[in-house]
Design a protein around this motif. Structure first.
Motif, PDB file in Angstrom:
ATOM      1  N   HIS A 242      30.352 -24.373 -36.881  1.00  0.00           N
ATOM      2  CA  HIS A 242      31.252 -25.348 -36.274  1.00  0.00           C
ATOM      3  C   HIS A 242      30.639 -26.733 -36.150  1.00  0.00           C
ATOM      4  CE1 HIS A 242      28.736 -24.228 -32.819  1.00  0.00           C
ATOM      5  NE2 HIS A 242      29.085 -25.392 -32.299  1.00  0.00           N
ATOM      6  N   ARG A 243      29.334 -26.858 -36.379  1.00  0.00           N
ATOM      7  CA  ARG A 243      28.668 -28.148 -36.194  1.00  0.00           C
ATOM      8  C   ARG A 243      28.904 -29.115 -37.341  1.00  0.00           C
ATOM      9  NH1 ARG A 243      22.750 -25.949 -35.179  1.00  0.00           N
ATOM     10  NH2 ARG A 243      23.516 -24.546 -36.831  1.00  0.00           N
ATOM     11  N   VAL A 244      29.452 -28.635 -38.447  1.00  0.00           N
ATOM     12  CA  VAL A 244      29.768 -29.501 -39.572  1.00  0.00           C
ATOM     13  C   VAL A 244      31.203 -29.265 -40.010  1.00  0.00           C
ATOM     14  CG1 VAL A 244      27.422 -29.792 -40.462  1.00  0.00           C
ATOM     15  CG2 VAL A 244      28.764 -27.803 -41.158  1.00  0.00           C
ATOM     16  N   ALA A 245      31.830 -30.297 -40.566  1.00  0.00           N
ATOM     17  CA  ALA A 245      33.207 -30.179 -41.031  1.00  0.00           C
ATOM     18  C   ALA A 245      33.276 -29.686 -42.472  1.00  0.00           C
ATOM     19  CB  ALA A 245      33.907 -31.530 -40.913  1.00  0.00           C
ATOM     20  N   ALA A 246      32.243 -29.991 -43.257  1.00  0.00           N
ATOM     21  CA  ALA A 246      32.214 -29.598 -44.669  1.00  0.00           C
ATOM     22  C   ALA A 246      32.109 -28.084 -44.811  1.00  0.00           C
ATOM     23  CB  ALA A 246      31.058 -30.280 -45.375  1.00  0.00           C
ATOM     24  N   GLU A 247      32.506 -27.587 -45.966  1.00  0.00           N
ATOM     25  CA  GLU A 247      32.462 -26.147 -46.214  1.00  0.00           C
ATOM     26  C   GLU A 247      31.508 -25.766 -47.328  1.00  0.00           C
ATOM     27  OE1 GLU A 247      36.388 -24.636 -46.735  1.00  0.00           O
ATOM     28  OE2 GLU A 247      36.936 -24.988 -44.622  1.00  0.00           O
ATOM     29  N   THR A 248      30.807 -26.743 -47.904  1.00  0.00           N
ATOM     30  CA  THR A 248      29.824 -26.453 -48.948  1.00  0.00           C
ATOM     31  C   THR A 248      28.469 -27.000 -48.518  1.00  0.00           C
ATOM     32  OG1 THR A 248      30.158 -28.539 -50.153  1.00  0.00           O
ATOM     33  CG2 THR A 248      31.610 -26.676 -50.714  1.00  0.00           C
ATOM     34  N   VAL A 249      27.414 -26.467 -49.119  1.00  0.00           N
ATOM     35  CA  VAL A 249      26.065 -26.922 -48.781  1.00  0.00           C
ATOM     36  C   VAL A 249      25.896 -28.400 -49.110  1.00  0.00           C
ATOM     37  CG1 VAL A 249      23.614 -26.687 -49.358  1.00  0.00           C
ATOM     38  CG2 VAL A 249      25.022 -24.639 -49.007  1.00  0.00           C
ATOM     39  N   ARG A 250      26.340 -28.800 -50.286  1.00  0.00           N
ATOM     40  CA  ARG A 250      26.204 -30.205 -50.659  1.00  0.00           C
ATOM     41  C   ARG A 250      27.061 -31.097 -49.765  1.00  0.00           C
ATOM     42  NH1 ARG A 250      24.439 -32.716 -54.942  1.00  0.00           N
ATOM     43  NH2 ARG A 250      26.392 -33.893 -55.140  1.00  0.00           N
ATOM     44  N   ARG A 293      21.121 -35.875 -56.069  1.00  0.00           N
ATOM     45  CA  ARG A 293      21.426 -35.200 -57.335  1.00  0.00           C
ATOM     46  C   ARG A 293      21.150 -33.692 -57.298  1.00  0.00           C
ATOM     47  NH1 ARG A 293      22.037 -39.046 -61.394  1.00  0.00           N
ATOM     48  NH2 ARG A 293      21.427 -41.160 -60.746  1.00  0.00           N
ATOM     49  N   LEU A 294      20.629 -33.196 -56.172  1.00  0.00           N
ATOM     50  CA  LEU A 294      20.224 -31.797 -56.113  1.00  0.00           C
ATOM     51  C   LEU A 294      21.421 -30.850 -56.020  1.00  0.00           C
ATOM     52  CD1 LEU A 294      17.224 -32.082 -53.639  1.00  0.00           C
ATOM     53  CD2 LEU A 294      17.106 -31.626 -56.111  1.00  0.00           C
ATOM     54  N   PRO A 295      21.377 -29.741 -56.766  1.00  0.00           N
ATOM     55  CA  PRO A 295      22.400 -28.710 -56.588  1.00  0.00           C
ATOM     56  C   PRO A 295      22.182 -27.982 -55.271  1.00  0.00           C
ATOM     57  CG  PRO A 295      20.709 -27.948 -58.112  1.00  0.00           C
ATOM     58  CD  PRO A 295      20.384 -29.377 -57.805  1.00  0.00           C
ATOM     59  N   ALA A 296      23.192 -27.251 -54.837  1.00  0.00           N
ATOM     60  CA  ALA A 296      23.158 -26.614 -53.522  1.00  0.00           C
ATOM     61  C   ALA A 296      21.966 -25.696 -53.340  1.00  0.00           C
ATOM     62  CB  ALA A 296      24.456 -25.847 -53.290  1.00  0.00           C
ATOM     63  N   ASP A 297      21.629 -24.909 -54.373  1.00  0.00           N
ATOM     64  CA  ASP A 297      20.563 -23.919 -54.196  1.00  0.00           C
ATOM     65  C   ASP A 297      19.167 -24.535 -54.227  1.00  0.00           C
ATOM     66  OD1 ASP A 297      20.795 -24.491 -56.886  1.00  0.00           O
ATOM     67  OD2 ASP A 297      20.672 -22.424 -57.572  1.00  0.00           O
ATOM     68  N   LEU A 298      19.066 -25.846 -54.456  1.00  0.00           N
ATOM     69  CA  LEU A 298      17.789 -26.534 -54.296  1.00  0.00           C
ATOM     70  C   LEU A 298      17.743 -27.317 -52.981  1.00  0.00           C
ATOM     71  CD1 LEU A 298      16.828 -27.841 -57.857  1.00  0.00           C
ATOM     72  CD2 LEU A 298      15.861 -25.912 -56.581  1.00  0.00           C
TER      73      LEU A 298
END
Length: 368
Positions: A242-250, A293-298
């Motif tokens: 709940h602390r962030v509005a985004a739903e993806t790591v990036r 430029r980093l992908p989510a898993d990095l």
């Protein structure tokens, strides 16, 4: 007082004309061609006086009647009109993991090696961020602060890391009297009296104060690494947090990066009030560009956070330091714990709403 901090006028002028948000600086603010500017990440604070009819401004909010922080990425024209010139860029994602980590490594190592060592000290917590910064300036002393009647996590971690890196570590032990003395000074310098900001600022203040007393006028810090490289737990599974509005790591990481313009003035003003100028190499434009430029898993996974930064630090810092986890500074130094203890001792009980904040207000007002 300089009219522009962090960059030369030609660089800022070109950045305004081109709209380039990352023109190769570590942040800037001030006046160029009668325009007021603050860079895209707000790495340098600039305040306008809301009580003045003209464009009265300062880098120091204590000099103004009603200081108002200028939005990051903004330009104020001579007629007072404000416009957003720079916004956080969205470069293409580097899907080649080896290339992405290599870019981070080159950007980070170039940045941490740039500061001249003369007059420089390092704020050192034993985590990968401050260790990488320290590795770039191998001859300068490192400082850590912590509560005196214990061995806080940050002090223990810093001792282990400094021993592994063969570095000169200076421990700044603070007690309750130091906290009571420093809280009004921090609140005055930053204009912030909430418990979170004060708890974060106090350990920085004590380190900077000691470094200044030892003759240093600049302090290298690891600020920005957690935000840029996925260091917060809330970015790991943002859809369930709940602390962030985004739903993806990036997306969550970018959301956290956008908090920097509000956070950084607290740290910058705290350090300057204590007598040193901050040096934040991990917030240089080249590092920001590589991080974006980093992908989510990095960035962050269930098993590891700041993945790319840790991989980039391989061979730069000892393995025990590279993989070390650390607590937030207000907890790792016991600053927050002891603020809470002092508040309760002064009669501000936990059942009271914002009891630590009430204690801070009373302390600043001389009512404790």
């Amino acid at each position: 007082m300089p009219r522009l901090r962090g960059a030369d006028a030609a660089t800022v002028r070109d950045a305004i004309e081109s709209g380039d948000p990352l023109p190769g600086t570590a942040g800037f603010a001030g006046e160029v061609d009668d325009q007021l500017v603050r860079d895209v990440l707000g790495r340098e604070p600039l305040y306008l006086d809301a009580a003045a009819d003209d464009r009265t401004w300062s880098f120091d909010p204590t000099e103004l009647a009603e200081p108002e922080l200028l939005d990051a990425g903004s330009v104020v024209e001579p007629d007072g009109q404000r416009r957003e010139v720079w916004s956080l860029p969205t470069p293409e994602i580097e899907t080649d993991h080896e290339a992405a980590v290599s870019a981070v490594r080159e950007a980070v190592l170039t940045s941490v090696r740039e500061p001249a060592e003369s007059g420089l000290a390092v704020a050192f917590s034993g985590g990968v961020d401050s260790a990488v910064v320290a590795a770039g300036v191998p001859e300068v002393p490192c400082y850590v602060s912590g509560f005196a009647d214990a061995e806080p996590h940050d002090v223990a971690a810093a001792r282990e890391a400094a021993a592994a890196m063969d570095r000169d570590l200076r421990v700044v032990a603070f007690d309750h009297a130091d906290i009571e003395r420093a809280v009004p000074e921090v609140v005055h310098a930053t204009g912030r009296s909430n418990a979170m900001d004060v708890g974060i600022a106090l350990p920085l203040y004590f380190v900077a104060e000691r470094a200044a007393a030892d003759g240093f006028d600049r302090l290298a810090v690891g600020q920005g690494a957690d935000e840029l490289f996925g260091g917060y737990r809330k970015v790991v599974d943002p859809a369930e947090d709940h602390r962030v509005a985004a739903e993806t790591v990036r997306g969550a990481t970018r959301e956290v990066i956008r908090t920097l313009p509000d956070q950084l003035p607290r740290d910058v003003l705290t350090l300057r009030a204590a007598g040193v100028d901050p040096v934040a190499p991990l917030l240089h434009d080249r590092v920001v560009d590589a991080a974006l430029r980093l992908p989510a898993d990095l960035l962050a996974t269930e098993k590891e956070r700041k993945v790319a930064l840790r991989r980039a630090a391989a061979g730069v810092v000892p393995e025990s330091v590279r993989s070390a986890e650390k607590k937030a500074v207000q907890y790792g130094t016991y600053a927050a714990r002891e603020l809470d203890r002092l508040a309760r001792q002064a009669g501000f009980k936990k059942r009271m709403d914002d009891h630590v904040g009430q204690y801070i207000d009373a302390l600043v007002g001389g009512e404790v």
